[in-house]
Design a protein around this motif. Structure first.
Motif, PDB file in Angstrom:
ATOM      1  N   SER A   1      -4.383  -1.751  -4.737  1.00  0.00           N
ATOM      2  CA  SER A   1      -5.625  -1.949  -4.275  1.00  0.00           C
ATOM      3  C   SER A   1      -6.388  -3.273  -4.652  1.00  0.00           C
ATOM      4  CB  SER A   1      -6.605  -0.986  -4.292  1.00  0.00           C
ATOM      5  OG  SER A   1      -6.848  -0.466  -5.700  1.00  0.00           O
ATOM      6  N   SER A   2      -6.144  -3.335  -6.269  1.00  0.00           N
ATOM      7  CA  SER A   2      -6.728  -4.572  -6.916  1.00  0.00           C
ATOM      8  C   SER A   2      -6.145  -5.660  -6.376  1.00  0.00           C
ATOM      9  CB  SER A   2      -6.587  -4.265  -8.318  1.00  0.00           C
ATOM     10  OG  SER A   2      -5.514  -4.239  -9.048  1.00  0.00           O
TER      11      SER A   2
ATOM     12  N   HIS B   1      -0.702 -12.618  -9.018  1.00  0.00           N
ATOM     13  CA  HIS B   1      -2.018 -12.057  -9.299  1.00  0.00           C
ATOM     14  C   HIS B   1      -1.953 -12.073 -10.941  1.00  0.00           C
ATOM     15  CE1 HIS B   1      -4.544  -8.545 -10.206  1.00  0.00           C
ATOM     16  NE2 HIS B   1      -5.066  -8.849  -9.260  1.00  0.00           N
TER      17      HIS B   1
ATOM     18  N   ARG C   1       0.953  -1.311  -0.131  1.00  0.00           N
ATOM     19  CA  ARG C   1      -0.004  -0.118   0.018  1.00  0.00           C
ATOM     20  C   ARG C   1       0.983   1.045   0.084  1.00  0.00           C
ATOM     21  NH1 ARG C   1      -2.860  -2.798   4.081  1.00  0.00           N
ATOM     22  NH2 ARG C   1      -4.965  -3.542   3.408  1.00  0.00           N
TER      23      ARG C   1
ATOM     24  N   SER D   1      -6.936  -7.005  -2.900  1.00  0.00           N
ATOM     25  CA  SER D   1      -8.292  -7.305  -2.697  1.00  0.00           C
ATOM     26  C   SER D   1      -8.386  -8.804  -3.566  1.00  0.00           C
ATOM     27  CB  SER D   1      -9.160  -6.357  -3.622  1.00  0.00           C
ATOM     28  OG  SER D   1     -10.673  -6.936  -3.759  1.00  0.00           O
TER      29      SER D   1
ATOM     30  N   SER E   1      -6.215 -11.556  -1.480  1.00  0.00           N
ATOM     31  CA  SER E   1      -6.662 -11.732  -0.123  1.00  0.00           C
ATOM     32  C   SER E   1      -7.909 -12.317  -0.157  1.00  0.00           C
ATOM     33  CB  SER E   1      -7.046 -10.350   0.675  1.00  0.00           C
ATOM     34  OG  SER E   1      -5.848  -9.686   0.959  1.00  0.00           O
ATOM     35  N   SER E   2      -8.853 -12.339  -1.114  1.00  0.00           N
ATOM     36  CA  SER E   2     -10.195 -13.130  -1.218  1.00  0.00           C
ATOM     37  C   SER E   2      -9.723 -14.595  -1.859  1.00  0.00           C
ATOM     38  CB  SER E   2     -11.094 -12.274  -2.103  1.00  0.00           C
ATOM     39  OG  SER E   2     -10.609 -12.459  -3.611  1.00  0.00           O
TER      40      SER E   2
END
Length: 216
Positions: A203-204, A147, A57, A207, A210-211
């Motif tokens: 942020s993406s 990712h 972040r 998110s 983490s999900s």
């Protein structure tokens, strides 16, 4: 380039589950490795600790792919003990030129802060090495890499061996026979390291990962 490191031979070796290493930077010999236990990253199991989430972040890095492949390889080899000798370096630079090897780089301004490189074959990514020039550089690179692999449809992330560092991030070991079964399935499928329209912000990234892993 020695015949044993011809790109076609290298890709056949990966398809069989083996990969090359040297004993040291100055060792001219190439050894083919077939571990009894294989390290892999479950693509839905990357562990983002609170400290890594904070770093992602707060650190205004730029993430690029395939803009400094040779520099990433050289940074990975720039340590006291390395298995990357000149023939291996040349071989992977050729694989990169042919579109079968890729780097993901973390840039802090004009400085290369960390990175990772590996080979793609079918829906498999075969991680070769990573480095940090700044604290956390390799962890951030791995997070963005996973990712990207998920977005590109990859189904296997091979880390070759399991180290304590990789285990802390969610990597696991599986037996050779299980690995080969998974390998045979994924190399016949398609995936893309640079999927059209793909981008990842901090942020993406947080998110999505983490999900996928059930929370940071």
């Amino acid at each position: 380039m020695p015949p044993e490191l011809d790109p076609t031979i290298l890709l056949r070796a990966y398809a069989m589950g083996i990969f090359p290493m040297a004993e040291a930077r100055d060792d001219p010999e190439i050894h083919w490795i077939d571990p009894r236990m294989r390290g892999i990253f479950p693509l839905d199991g990357f562990h983002i600790s609170r400290s890594l989430a904070r770093l992602i972040r707060r650190w205004p890095v730029e993430v690029r792919v395939n803009t400094a492949f040779a520099e990433v390889v050289d940074a990975c080899a720039a340590r006291e003990e390395t298995w990357i000798n000149p023939p291996i370096r040349s071989a992977y630079l050729e694989l990169h030129r042919l579109g079968h090897a890729h780097s993901l780089e973390v840039w802090d301004g004009a400085e290369l802060a960390g990175g990772v490189y590996g080979v793609t074959l079918g829906a498999g990514f075969f991680g070769e090495s990573m480095f940090s020039a700044q604290t956390g550089g390799s962890k951030v690179a791995l997070a963005y890499l996973i990712h990207r692999l998920r977005a590109g449809g990859f189904q296997l992330f091979d880390t070759q061996f399991l180290t304590p560092h990789l285990a802390s991030l969610g990597a696991v070991e599986i037996p050779r026979t299980q690995y080969r079964r998974r390998l045979a399935e994924v190399i016949e499928k398609a995936a893309c390291f640079e999927p059209e329209g793909y981008s990842a912000s901090a942020s993406s990234l947080l998110s999505g990962l983490s999900s996928a892993s059930g929370g940071a």
